[in-house]
Design a protein around this motif. Structure first.
Motif, short mmCIF file in Angstrom:
data_model
loop_
_atom_site.label_atom_id
_atom_site.label_comp_id
_atom_site.label_asym_id
_atom_site.label_seq_id
_atom_site.Cartn_x
_atom_site.Cartn_y
_atom_site.Cartn_z
N GLY A 157 38.36 70.93 -24.54
CA GLY A 157 37.42 70.10 -25.29
C GLY A 157 36.49 69.28 -24.42
O GLY A 157 35.49 68.74 -24.91
N ASP A 158 36.81 69.17 -23.11
CA ASP A 158 35.97 68.41 -22.19
C ASP A 158 34.83 69.27 -21.62
O ASP A 158 33.99 68.76 -20.87
CB ASP A 158 36.80 67.86 -21.03
CG ASP A 158 37.92 66.95 -21.51
OD1 ASP A 158 37.65 66.18 -22.44
OD2 ASP A 158 39.02 67.01 -20.96
N ASP A 178 31.68 72.04 -22.05
CA ASP A 178 30.65 72.67 -22.89
C ASP A 178 30.00 73.76 -22.04
O ASP A 178 29.09 73.52 -21.26
CB ASP A 178 29.62 71.63 -23.31
CG ASP A 178 28.57 72.21 -24.26
OD1 ASP A 178 28.51 73.45 -24.40
OD2 ASP A 178 27.80 71.42 -24.84
#
Length: 224
Positions: free
Chosen positions: A215-216, A218
């Motif tokens: 989730g950290d 992109d």
């Protein structure tokens, strides 16, 4: 500030601290002489009165046979677990279980001395533990004994009498561009390639890189 006969006594020690002592109820159902301590006569007097009030109410005083192991386990469970983050709590628990308890755990808390602590830290240094680890062990013990003193389990914090040198600051020599390229080439295709790429490309510390979650990241926008 005087007390009636049989109600204990309050007096000043040679080190300047005040002591209150009286016979109180023990967990075994007997009565034994127990001491409390204070920086002033009134503080010692008030602590002694509170101790005796508990004794009259049937609440036993803390047993004098309390060991360092028993105290540290109770301190971690009842005091530190609510204060520390889970990771820090696990770190403290590991230091206590693997280092403090094997050497000092069987000793009675009230009999622990500054010499015991110096000897313990010397053992850890001879075992090859880093100066930073030795300093951390001392800090944990000092914090625990400070709590023990506030709880009147010990008259003073003997860990404060032990001086531990501050670990020397280590100079870091970064990789040269050529060395960095060689490292990334060697890591290519391995399960650690992404980790080493983060280390070299972004200069992340180990804890920062290992703490990353999906989730950290992109990947579409190239943002971490």
């Amino acid at each position: 500030m005087s007390r009636s006969n049989g109600e204990g006594s309050v007096y000043r020690r040679q080190d300047g601290r005040w002591t209150g002592a009286a016979y109180v109820l023990t967990p075994e159902g007997t009565r034994k002489r127990k001491a409390v301590y204070g920086k002033t006569r009134k503080e010692a007097y008030d602590k002694l009165a509170a101790l005796q009030d508990k004794s009259r109410a049937g609440i036993a005083a803390t047993p004098s046979r309390l060991t360092v192991k028993e105290f540290l386990e109770t301190w971690m469970r009842d005091v530190q677990e609510a204060r520390l983050s889970p990771a820090t709590f696990q770190t403290y628990e590991g230091y206590i279980r693997n280092h403090l308890v094997p050497v000092l755990g069987a000793k009675r808390l009230g009999q622990l001395t500054a010499s015991d602590i110096r000897a313990f830290l010397a053992i850890k240094s001879r075992e090859g533990k880093s100066p930073a680890t030795v300093k951390q062990l001392h800090a944990i013990l000092r914090s625990a004994l400070q709590h023990a003193m506030r709880e009147d389990l010990v008259p003073r914090n003997v860990a404060k009498l032990v001086v531990v040198p501050t670990p020397p600051k280590q100079d870091v020599e970064p990789l040269t561009p050529d060395e960095a390229r060689k490292l990334l080439k060697a890591a290519k295709g391995s399960s650690w390639e992404a980790l080493w790429t983060l280390y070299v490309g972004l200069g992340l510390r180990r804890g920062e890189a290992l703490g990353l979650r999906w989730g950290d990241i992109d990947l579409e926008n190239g943002y971490l």
